[in-house]
Design an enzyme around this catalytic site. Sequence first.
Site, PDB file in Angstrom:
ATOM      1  N   ASP A 117      42.796  56.054  37.128  1.00 30.11           N
ATOM      2  CA  ASP A 117      41.784  57.085  36.916  1.00 30.11           C
ATOM      3  C   ASP A 117      41.998  57.672  35.530  1.00 30.11           C
ATOM      4  O   ASP A 117      43.140  57.713  35.042  1.00 30.11           O
ATOM      5  CB  ASP A 117      41.908  58.182  37.970  1.00 30.11           C
ATOM      6  CG  ASP A 117      41.501  57.724  39.364  1.00 30.11           C
ATOM      7  OD1 ASP A 117      40.605  56.870  39.467  1.00 30.11           O
ATOM      8  OD2 ASP A 117      42.069  58.236  40.343  1.00 30.11           O
ATOM      9  N   ASP A 133      34.670  54.754  40.739  1.00 35.55           N
ATOM     10  CA  ASP A 133      34.424  55.917  41.599  1.00 35.55           C
ATOM     11  C   ASP A 133      33.014  56.452  41.371  1.00 35.55           C
ATOM     12  O   ASP A 133      32.311  56.825  42.316  1.00 35.55           O
ATOM     13  CB  ASP A 133      35.426  57.033  41.309  1.00 35.55           C
ATOM     14  CG  ASP A 133      36.864  56.658  41.599  1.00 35.55           C
ATOM     15  OD1 ASP A 133      37.098  55.755  42.420  1.00 35.55           O
ATOM     16  OD2 ASP A 133      37.762  57.274  40.995  1.00 35.55           O
TER      17      ASP A 133
END
Length: 159
Positions: A117, A133
């Site tokens: 991330d 995501d």
Amino acid sequence: MHKKKHIWCSVMIILIVAFDQVTKLLAQKYLSDGTIITFIKGVVQFNYAENTGMAFSLFTGARWIFIVVTVIACGGALWYMFSNRCKPLWLYWSVGVIVAGGIGNLIDRVLYGFVIDFIEPVFMNFAVFNIADSAVTLGAVSLVAYFVLDMFKKENKDE
């Protein structure tokens, strides 16, 4: 018609997965040492994080469960799409975007045991996330919108 739809959706899935993977490789290369890059001051920055869980790091450490569930979900969705059971174009593309995001994060889990991330909103307290995501979220929002509008269409026909 179906063949063309399948080809373009496949291209879309490949492009989203490729964009996700390239941005994660860049994040790993330039941010994994703790470097934080401001993208839009006061709004978003790039900050490397490794997530072994799911959204908001829930269920940390359940790597193989996530892998199995993702393979089954993406496989089922792809079968639904490419077997021509998914008729409405809006529904078809929404599912395709969700699948692309699922595949993007699946690749990370298989290769690294975690999801990379790097997109961090700074204007609010929120999880660090990635392109995959975003694809899952936007695809899901589109899917919900499709079902809500479809429900209203059916109610209007019944009157």
